[in-house]
Design a protein around this motif. Structure first.
Motif, PDB file in Angstrom:
ATOM      1  N   UNK A 214       0.821  -1.060   0.008  1.00 25.85           N
ATOM      2  CA  UNK A 214      -0.059   0.000  -0.102  1.00 25.85           C
ATOM      3  C   UNK A 214       0.945   1.238  -0.133  1.00 25.85           C
ATOM      4  N   UNK A 215       1.995   1.304   0.842  1.00 26.15           N
ATOM      5  CA  UNK A 215       2.849   2.326   0.855  1.00 26.15           C
ATOM      6  C   UNK A 215       3.106   2.741  -0.501  1.00 26.15           C
ATOM      7  N   UNK A 216       3.901   1.603  -1.229  1.00 29.60           N
ATOM      8  CA  UNK A 216       4.287   1.793  -2.480  1.00 29.60           C
ATOM      9  C   UNK A 216       3.295   2.172  -3.533  1.00 29.60           C
ATOM     10  N   UNK A 217       2.280   2.165  -3.508  1.00 34.05           N
ATOM     11  CA  UNK A 217       1.037   2.525  -4.157  1.00 34.05           C
ATOM     12  C   UNK A 217       0.630   4.058  -3.735  1.00 34.05           C
ATOM     13  N   UNK A 218       1.290   4.579  -2.828  1.00 33.38           N
ATOM     14  CA  UNK A 218       1.034   5.972  -2.615  1.00 33.38           C
ATOM     15  C   UNK A 218       2.125   7.104  -3.049  1.00 33.38           C
TER      16      UNK A 218
ATOM     17  N   UNK B 193       3.781  11.127  -2.753  1.00 36.03           N
ATOM     18  CA  UNK B 193       3.644  12.608  -2.345  1.00 36.03           C
ATOM     19  C   UNK B 193       2.352  12.593  -1.444  1.00 36.03           C
ATOM     20  N   UNK B 194       2.117  11.447  -0.476  1.00 30.65           N
ATOM     21  CA  UNK B 194       0.863  11.862   0.492  1.00 30.65           C
ATOM     22  C   UNK B 194      -0.414  11.442   0.011  1.00 30.65           C
ATOM     23  N   UNK B 195      -0.613  11.122  -1.359  1.00 34.32           N
ATOM     24  CA  UNK B 195      -1.685  10.783  -1.970  1.00 34.32           C
ATOM     25  C   UNK B 195      -2.065   9.491  -2.095  1.00 34.32           C
ATOM     26  N   UNK B 196      -3.095   8.631  -1.632  1.00 34.59           N
ATOM     27  CA  UNK B 196      -3.452   7.463  -2.338  1.00 34.59           C
ATOM     28  C   UNK B 196      -4.066   7.370  -3.558  1.00 34.59           C
ATOM     29  N   UNK B 197      -3.281   6.512  -4.448  1.00 34.32           N
ATOM     30  CA  UNK B 197      -3.952   6.250  -5.817  1.00 34.32           C
ATOM     31  C   UNK B 197      -4.579   4.979  -5.935  1.00 34.32           C
ATOM     32  N   UNK B 198      -5.633   4.916  -6.140  1.00 36.42           N
ATOM     33  CA  UNK B 198      -6.403   3.391  -6.613  1.00 36.42           C
ATOM     34  C   UNK B 198      -5.782   2.979  -7.637  1.00 36.42           C
ATOM     35  N   UNK B 199      -5.326   3.683  -8.775  1.00 38.72           N
ATOM     36  CA  UNK B 199      -4.830   3.093  -9.954  1.00 38.72           C
ATOM     37  C   UNK B 199      -3.500   2.515  -9.676  1.00 38.72           C
ATOM     38  N   UNK B 200      -2.707   3.049  -8.738  1.00 38.77           N
ATOM     39  CA  UNK B 200      -1.362   2.396  -8.230  1.00 38.77           C
ATOM     40  C   UNK B 200      -1.681   1.270  -7.504  1.00 38.77           C
ATOM     41  N   UNK B 201      -2.488   1.200  -6.828  1.00 41.24           N
ATOM     42  CA  UNK B 201      -2.941   0.129  -5.964  1.00 41.24           C
ATOM     43  C   UNK B 201      -3.243  -1.107  -6.751  1.00 41.24           C
ATOM     44  N   UNK B 202      -4.137  -0.692  -7.655  1.00 44.36           N
ATOM     45  CA  UNK B 202      -4.563  -1.739  -8.592  1.00 44.36           C
ATOM     46  C   UNK B 202      -3.353  -2.303  -9.736  1.00 44.36           C
TER      47      UNK B 202
ATOM     48  N   UNK C 143       8.934   0.604   7.749  1.00 43.60           N
ATOM     49  CA  UNK C 143       7.928   1.231   7.368  1.00 43.60           C
ATOM     50  C   UNK C 143       8.225   2.688   7.513  1.00 43.60           C
ATOM     51  N   UNK C 144       8.867   2.954   8.646  1.00 44.34           N
ATOM     52  CA  UNK C 144       9.103   4.645   8.902  1.00 44.34           C
ATOM     53  C   UNK C 144       9.978   5.118   7.888  1.00 44.34           C
ATOM     54  N   UNK C 145      10.976   4.185   7.677  1.00 45.08           N
ATOM     55  CA  UNK C 145      11.977   4.648   6.552  1.00 45.08           C
ATOM     56  C   UNK C 145      11.478   4.756   5.283  1.00 45.08           C
ATOM     57  N   UNK C 146      10.741   3.709   4.929  1.00 42.15           N
ATOM     58  CA  UNK C 146      10.086   3.774   3.527  1.00 42.15           C
ATOM     59  C   UNK C 146       9.015   5.033   3.185  1.00 42.15           C
ATOM     60  N   UNK C 147       8.149   5.277   4.268  1.00 39.11           N
ATOM     61  CA  UNK C 147       7.191   6.333   4.423  1.00 39.11           C
ATOM     62  C   UNK C 147       7.821   7.567   4.443  1.00 39.11           C
ATOM     63  N   UNK C 148       8.829   7.908   5.024  1.00 39.61           N
ATOM     64  CA  UNK C 148       9.899   9.023   5.165  1.00 39.61           C
ATOM     65  C   UNK C 148      10.537   9.312   3.970  1.00 39.61           C
ATOM     66  N   UNK C 149      11.250   8.344   3.030  1.00 42.62           N
ATOM     67  CA  UNK C 149      11.649   8.470   1.933  1.00 42.62           C
ATOM     68  C   UNK C 149      10.587   8.934   0.919  1.00 42.62           C
TER      69      UNK C 149
ATOM     70  N   UNK D 157       5.797  10.634   2.689  1.00 38.58           N
ATOM     71  CA  UNK D 157       4.437  10.248   3.190  1.00 38.58           C
ATOM     72  C   UNK D 157       4.441  10.804   4.571  1.00 38.58           C
ATOM     73  N   UNK D 158       5.484  10.965   5.299  1.00 34.23           N
ATOM     74  CA  UNK D 158       5.495  11.303   6.584  1.00 34.23           C
ATOM     75  C   UNK D 158       6.700  12.251   6.900  1.00 34.23           C
ATOM     76  N   UNK D 159       6.488  13.108   7.908  1.00 35.29           N
ATOM     77  CA  UNK D 159       7.642  14.263   8.085  1.00 35.29           C
ATOM     78  C   UNK D 159       8.609  13.409   9.055  1.00 35.29           C
ATOM     79  N   UNK D 160       9.727  14.283   9.450  1.00 36.33           N
ATOM     80  CA  UNK D 160      10.608  13.785  10.323  1.00 36.33           C
ATOM     81  C   UNK D 160      10.340  13.562  11.779  1.00 36.33           C
TER      82      UNK D 160
END
Length: 388
Positions: free
Chosen positions: A165-169, A171-180, A338-344, A347-350
């Motif tokens: 799911x993280x890799x389907x998001x 710049x903070x926006x969830x993309x249904x197309x990416x997840x599909x 998860x913290x590392x991937x989301x920060x890279x 999706x999340x701040x420091x």
């Protein structure tokens, strides 16, 4: 002046050996030593090692090999048996832990996306700590080990899905197309993996099984090849490595491969945990210390209680339920990933990333002491509790 790679490796592995010795004397898991070393000699500490970009890229191999070996241990028959037995416990407990993390993070002013990711990071227990502190006899010959490993494997599967799911998001926006696209690419990659193993790899392994070096090279090539294939399909390299392991798990030579790759995995994992510690900005600690302590306290108190009642509901004894609850009472190395991937991926701040990392470190330390002082383990505090 920036240290050379050789000099950096010298400081990392020599320092890790010193702090690992201290960790063993104080009954702590070794990964705490590696994280602490990163904080001490990294750019936010003494600054002796500053080329974190290169080290972080090298350290990625640690997670790739970790997931490859995890897949190798997932025998389809035993996995199916475990799924039937423990799926409800794994799902309900994960939802409860996610709700705890989300609620506390949101109450401290983190936005919805950050709170969801912080909640997701609370869902899992540490496979490394759980297995390391479980006596070998219990792990291999007793029901306690079977049930705990089963629950940890189920959590790892949920963690893989969270990473999907993280890799389907973006710049903070969830993309249904990416997840599909991800969900379509995943079964395609699974089918390709099992076909290649059945018609290419297994015949080659059977023909040349006398040449140990060849088996070693083929296994690494397969792991990294699947990682690259997954990356090219929009998945993560880690997921490709996981599928590479599962597809080889039915091979009679899978355990031989797993045993021989563990030292290589450990080498890169040391770098991975070091780089996590080195990226921990101590100047942010003041902003997240209170929520980190509160979140860690909630996890350390509520995880054992929730596991105790859910496991007891499976008709297991209260003693076994408490034992497993405390052994799985921390969060996971997957939480750090998860913290590392989301920060890279921005999706999340420091602050959110450091909250997850600080909570993980606190829970690792306290949970380890709880187990060592109260339950049988290879590094038990007394002769009565020390079991191997």
């Amino acid at each position: 002046m920036e240290a050379s790679l050789t000099s950096s490796f010298f400081m990392i592995f020599s320092g890790a050996a010193v702090l690992a010795s201290i960790a063993l004397y104080t009954r702590q898991p070794l990964l705490i030593a590696y994280i602490a070393l990163g904080a001490i000699i990294g750019p936010y500490g003494t600054g002796w090692v500053t080329d974190l970009k290169l080290l972080a890229e090298i350290a990625e191999f640690g997670i790739i090999f970790l997931l490859f070996l995890l897949g190798l241990d997932m025998q389809p028959k035993s996995l199916y048996s475990t799924l039937k037995k423990a799926t409800v416990v794994a799902l309900l407990s994960s939802l409860a832990f996610a709700a705890i993390g989300f609620g506390l993070a949101y109450s401290f002013g983190f936005n919805s996306t950050e709170s969801l990711i912080i909640g997701a990071a609370m869902m899992f227990s540490s496979t490394i700590i759980g297995i390391k502190l479980l006596p070998t006899t219990a792990l291999h010959h007793r029901y306690t080990g079977e049930l705990m490993v089963g629950l940890l494997l189920l959590q790892d599967i949920i963690a893989i899905f969270v990473l999907l799911i993280l890799f389907s998001m973006s710049q903070g926006e969830f993309s249904a197309a990416n997840l599909l696209r991800t969900l379509v690419a995943l079964p395609a990659l699974i089918a390709i993996a099992f076909a290649v193993v059945r018609f290419v790899l297994l015949p080659m392994l059977t023909k040349f099984d006398r040449f140990h070096e060849y088996i070693f090279l083929l296994a690494i090539g397969w792991c990294l090849g699947m990682s690259e294939a997954a990356h090219s399909l929009g998945l993560s390299a880690e997921i490709g490595a996981f599928l590479a392991g599962i597809s080889l798990a039915t091979s009679p030579i899978s355990q031989y491969i797993a045993i021989n790759l563990k030292p290589l995995r450990d080498f890169f994992l040391i770098l991975f945990f070091f780089s996590l510690g080195a990226r921990f900005d101590l100047s942010v600690l003041a902003d997240i210390l209170v929520p980190a302590i509160l979140l860690a306290a909630l996890i350390l108190i509520l995880k054992p209680i929730i596991f105790r009642y859910l496991i007891h509901s499976m008709s297991e004894t209260k003693k076994l339920a408490w034992d497993l609850g405390f052994r799985m009472g921390q969060i996971s190395e997957f939480s750090l990933l998860i913290a590392y991937v989301a920060a890279e991926m921005l999706l999340i701040g420091r602050e959110a990333s450091h909250l997850i990392q600080a909570t993980a470190i606190i829970s690792f330390v306290v949970s380890s002491y709880i187990v060592v002082f109260n339950y049988p383990s290879p590094i038990g505090i007394s002769d009565k509790l020390r079991r191997d």
